[in-house]
Design a protein around this motif. Structure first.
Motif, short mmCIF file in Angstrom:
data_model
loop_
_atom_site.label_atom_id
_atom_site.label_comp_id
_atom_site.label_asym_id
_atom_site.label_seq_id
_atom_site.Cartn_x
_atom_site.Cartn_y
_atom_site.Cartn_z
N GLU A 363 51.34 -66.31 -18.26
CA GLU A 363 51.20 -67.41 -17.31
C GLU A 363 49.78 -67.45 -16.74
O GLU A 363 49.25 -68.51 -16.42
N SER A 364 49.15 -66.28 -16.64
CA SER A 364 47.76 -66.28 -16.14
C SER A 364 46.85 -67.06 -17.09
O SER A 364 45.88 -67.68 -16.66
N GLN A 365 47.15 -67.02 -18.37
CA GLN A 365 46.32 -67.72 -19.34
C GLN A 365 46.54 -69.23 -19.29
O GLN A 365 45.60 -70.01 -19.41
N SER A 366 47.79 -69.65 -19.11
CA SER A 366 48.02 -71.10 -18.98
C SER A 366 47.46 -71.60 -17.66
O SER A 366 46.87 -72.68 -17.59
N LEU A 367 47.63 -70.82 -16.60
CA LEU A 367 47.18 -71.27 -15.29
C LEU A 367 45.66 -71.16 -15.12
O LEU A 367 45.07 -71.91 -14.37
N SER A 424 53.64 -70.84 -4.68
CA SER A 424 53.93 -69.41 -4.57
C SER A 424 54.97 -69.11 -3.49
O SER A 424 55.67 -68.09 -3.57
N MET A 425 55.11 -69.98 -2.51
CA MET A 425 56.10 -69.72 -1.47
C MET A 425 57.53 -69.86 -2.01
O MET A 425 58.43 -69.15 -1.57
N HIS A 426 57.70 -70.75 -2.97
CA HIS A 426 59.01 -70.86 -3.64
C HIS A 426 59.35 -69.54 -4.35
O HIS A 426 60.51 -69.13 -4.40
N ALA A 491 49.56 -66.81 -11.50
CA ALA A 491 48.57 -67.62 -10.75
C ALA A 491 47.52 -66.72 -10.11
O ALA A 491 46.33 -67.05 -10.09
N MET A 492 47.95 -65.59 -9.60
CA MET A 492 47.00 -64.69 -8.93
C MET A 492 46.10 -63.95 -9.92
O MET A 492 44.91 -63.79 -9.69
N TYR A 493 46.68 -63.50 -11.03
CA TYR A 493 45.84 -62.89 -12.08
C TYR A 493 44.79 -63.91 -12.53
O TYR A 493 43.62 -63.59 -12.71
N ALA A 494 45.24 -65.14 -12.75
CA ALA A 494 44.33 -66.19 -13.23
C ALA A 494 43.17 -66.36 -12.27
O ALA A 494 42.01 -66.49 -12.67
N PRO A 552 45.82 -59.97 -3.87
CA PRO A 552 46.26 -61.31 -3.45
C PRO A 552 45.28 -62.01 -2.52
O PRO A 552 45.30 -63.24 -2.43
N SER A 553 44.42 -61.25 -1.87
CA SER A 553 43.51 -61.90 -0.93
C SER A 553 42.52 -62.82 -1.65
O SER A 553 42.06 -63.81 -1.09
#
Lengths: 571, 571
Positions: A363-367, A424-426, A491-494, A552-553
């Motif tokens: 997902e990091s790669q798509s995002l 991300s809250m979901h 999303a965060m890795y991306a 995450p920051s």
């Protein structure tokens, strides 16, 4: 989305994990958390401090001989055949979703079941077990991290597969189908009560599976998390998502309180011919470096990436003439997945180490491409001429208009419709519920109320029905607990990869603004795609690529900066 | 053409037999000739005299119970799984030819090899052998010809598979690839001498295989013939082709001596837009009753019928804007194959008795539609409005013009380009050479000269090069001896079926002229498609359908009558 072709039995799973990742999804054994096990970290440092290229040099420098070589070749020969069978599953699943005539669906079900049975027999055969043991005792892993990873994952997959009792496997298939059917009906009728008992059964089943399959001392939820996100634990996720929640909730509240963005009517209510959309999407795919010599782009009802990567990666998209941006961003997203698959290390063809590392990394790669390239101002500067050429009625729309249009933020009930800011809250909500459920802190019966409570806390909105709340996602209907975190981890890795790429690639933003994506694709390929599953966890890969485990920051800072500027509020 | 997805190793074989027939093609055991073994005929009379419908009634009237039922269900469960795996092979082969990106070909080769290995293991497993024996000894075949045929063919397939030594199987694969490569080169360079040694090796290999696998007393050539045409023998073929040769050669000479037909320039040198051709071909396919709910029509380099019938039958065609008739007749031909596959008995899903009976019978279904419907005056009466609508420049062309255009006769060197009148002589030539070669009457070295000699005898023309002669066909390059006869057997079965259908279906010609093909399709479905492999030979099926085994004089009479009228010469 990615296509999983095997693993959990429910049909929806076909749209949530790649065939390459299938084996990751299937894996059941649990290793200790690399971030809390210092011994393990020390061992792995030797890997982490070397780049993929230097590791290939190592592989070449310590060749095998004698028994070690014979046993390694015997093992890899078996593994490659198994991988070929899994590839076949990838192709027939793609066919099912894109090409198959409707009347063949029952026959296709029988075909897939017959193949899965054979794959399982091969994967759990005594001969496979002996081949792994022989390679282990002959020391075939010595002197090369690639070989070490191959043997490590062969052992892991084998243990996972043989530990699962046949009756639990059968029950999983049965309950997955039952749960999916119950969920479809319950969501349609907003009838939580009819779904709750099946959900209870699914939780009990996953606990039973964890008891049978997990390593000693590993909790049920950690066992489940690891199926999607290797090396991830509840403890580490609590740390990550705790920080994310604390820091991001006030940012979201601030942005959502600001005046909404205005958009040109040509974007909000225009009509966009499907053929022009397809031409534009193919242009974007080619510009991103998607290789049509080892891939296809077709239409399907639900966009996905499937096939049998890295030599045969197939993406799909769909076109709706009233909402062009869905197709464009959907294509960018799928091409991101596809570039990962096409970039996997071909020297390790058919071996476990070649595979994508985890759902979160996929997902990091798509995002990476969707959020940090496709949703950037620079991207739309590059694409504007092609955009105007395909949609002449948008001639007065600027790159900045497009940037603002694509980055609207709004609190909503539905995860899959959520924007970058609120998505991300979901996920945090679902993680907190799953963790409490498997930790015995809450019961299934409490889920609907807790859902509403957490929606209020996190996003300030409360769904009026369970269909818009606890019943909205398919994932729990077949017991895919532990899956949701991957989306936001990705999303965060991306975000962290993007920050590093901007440091390491000269003139990154200018390259994007010029539509020159090759150096970016190649950076990802060298750092991430080519490395496959060499590292035993995403945190370790993240450290190898960026110098630090997931932080995450960095993500919160990105969102705060970007959306504060967009909405004209103070950071 | 039909696609074979397994069996002989050479890639060309993918274009000459259906996946349903693969199992027929693979089968190796030889039964006695039903036309010379009176005991067998008597036994089979009980089948032949009953229609498919009444046989289903029998099946229902004598249900199994106890051990017989248990053993039959255990066997059919195994057979169905094996069939599902073969279906998968059909789908990935179709994908390879129609969809697969070029860069995936090596990976696909590995996938197919891995699947074939597993299929072979399943097909030859001790468990399969025991399941067959158990069904046999429990008397599961009693009381139902369908069950009897299932057990008969399961035994046959099993014996075939287990008799073939692994080293011969490997040699077959190796030599098939070597032979194909040598043939491609030799044909390109007109260099017979470079191909002859490999051909000798291929003949020797087939003899060795026959010695290992055939039933006692069965000759090598009979063993090979039976792989393509169940129950066919050299003796029976000599009788059939001898009569054909004797009677047809003078008819051909007479027609070829007549004044050639003249055709409207709009047909001979017109341009036909590919889209219009495709629309016309889809119209024709639908009119013939091709079910798009269980099938597809796509484009490919070489037209073929493949997929995983009967629920997933995939045909392809190709379009060339200068020769519309190739696409139309190619489509009619493939739809003929496809209707057979779609019409197989769904009550016997996945069981050997469901399968198409033989290559010759499959070809009879494509040629029934191509030669006796598509090449008829009535067909073009029916299609004329649609034809004019798609190709407005042909507005002055009549149905009779089209009939004459499509039925030109001319002696040529190349079998695949031959017309209805002369085609069978190309086959007779090859049969006579193969028979002599396997009978030890001639050597490989003599083939080129004998080829020229026979061309002169049969068609009065002599090719100047071996590329136009003995090197023209791919079939021998992987040792597919015994295959050629099926083409002409198919044409003759089709002719005999057509004559019977015209007797049994009221107003047959009027139906064709009205484009109402459903009663014709349904007649074929009831008499032939639905019956699958119930009969142990095509001659027996032919007798069940028409009241007599194959009679070449019907075919010769048809050709004499049709072409004499067309060319204005005396019958």
């Amino acid at each position: 989305e990615l296509v999983v072709t095997q693993g959990f039995p429910c049909p929806h799973m076909q749209s949530i994990a790649s065939s390459a990742l299938r084996r990751v999804v299937l894996s059941a054994s649990k290793r200790s958390n690399p971030l809390t096990s210092s011994t393990r970290r020390v061992v792995n440092r030797s890997i982490i401090t070397r780049s993929a290229a230097s590791m290939r040099a190592i592989a070449a420098s310590v060749p095998l001989s004698g028994d070690a070589q014979v046993s390694y070749e015997a093992l890899t020969s078996r593994l490659k055949k198994l991988s070929s069978l899994n590839d076949i599953e990838g192709i027939i699943t793609w066919d099912e979703l894109v090409m198959m005539p409707e009347g063949a669906s029952e026959a296709r079900g029988a075909q897939k079941a017959a193949l899965a049975e054979l794959v399982h027999l091969q994967a759990t055969s005594a001969a496979m077990g002996e081949a792994i043991s022989a390679a282990e005792s002959a020391g075939a892993a010595e002197g090369c991290p690639w070989r070490r990873a191959v043997i490590r994952d062969a052992r892991r997959d084998y243990n996972d597969a043989v530990r699962l009792p046949a009756e639990l496997k059968a029950k999983e298939a049965e309950l997955g189908a039952k749960g999916y059917a119950a969920w479809v009906k319950a969501r349609k009728n907003d009838d939580w009560a009819s779904f709750a008992p099946v959900l209870e059964e699914l939780v009990a089943l996953r606990k039973e599976m964890a008891a049978a399959c997990a390593d000693p001392g590993v909790s049920a939820y950690d066992y489940l998390l690891d199926k999607f996100e290797r090396g991830m634990t509840e403890e580490r996720l609590t740390e990550i998502f705790g920080e994310l929640r604390t820091k991001l909730v006030p940012v979201i509240a601030k942005i959502l309180a600001a005046k909404p963005l205005a958009h040109p009517p040509a974007l909000e209510s225009g009509t966009f011919a499907e053929d022009a959309q397809e031409a534009f999407c193919k242009h974007v795919s080619a510009a991103m470096g998607f290789d049509f010599g080892t891939g296809r782009l077709d239409r399907s009802v639900h966009p996905f990436t499937g096939g049998a990567g890295p030599h045969d990666v197939r993406i799909t998209t769909r076109y709706d003439d009233s909402v062009f941006m869905d197709a464009v961003m959907g294509t960018v997203h799928e091409v991101g997945h596809a570039l990962y698959e096409q970039g996997l290390n071909k020297e390790q063809d058919g071996l476990p180490v070649q595979r994508a590392l985890s759902m979160g990394i996929h997902e990091s790669q798509s995002l990476f491409w969707e959020r940090y390239i496709g949703q950037s101002q620079e991207f739309w500067k590059a694409m504007l001429p092609e955009f105007h050429a395909n949609f002449p009625e948008t001639k007065d729309v600027s790159a900045d208009d497009l940037y603002r249009f694509i980055n609207k933020a709004k609190a909503g009930f539905i995860r899959v419709d959520a924007d970058e800011l609120t998505y991300s809250m979901h996920v945090v909500l679902r993680f907190e519920l799953e963790r409490a459920l498997f930790g015995g802190k809450i019961s299934v019966a409490e889920l609907p109320d807790l859902w509403r409570e957490k929606m209020r806390e996190l996003l300030g909105v409360v769904p009026e029905t369970d269909t818009l709340g606890v019943l909205q996602d398919v994932h729990w209907s077949d017991g895919s607990f532990g899956y949701f975190p991957s989306y936001t981890l990705g999303a965060m890795y991306a975000c962290q990869f993007h920050a590093k790429a901007r440091e390491e690639i000269d003139g990154f933003d200018e390259l994007v603004a010029a539509g020159k994506f090759t150096p970016i694709r190649d950076w990802l390929r060298d750092k991430i795609h080519n490395v496959g599953s060499l590292y035993p966890s995403a945190d370790e890969l993240c450290e190898a690529v960026t110098g630090a485990p997931l932080d995450p920051s960095i993500y919160v800072e990105h969102l705060n900066k970007k959306y504060s500027a967009l909405y004209g509020v103070a950071e």
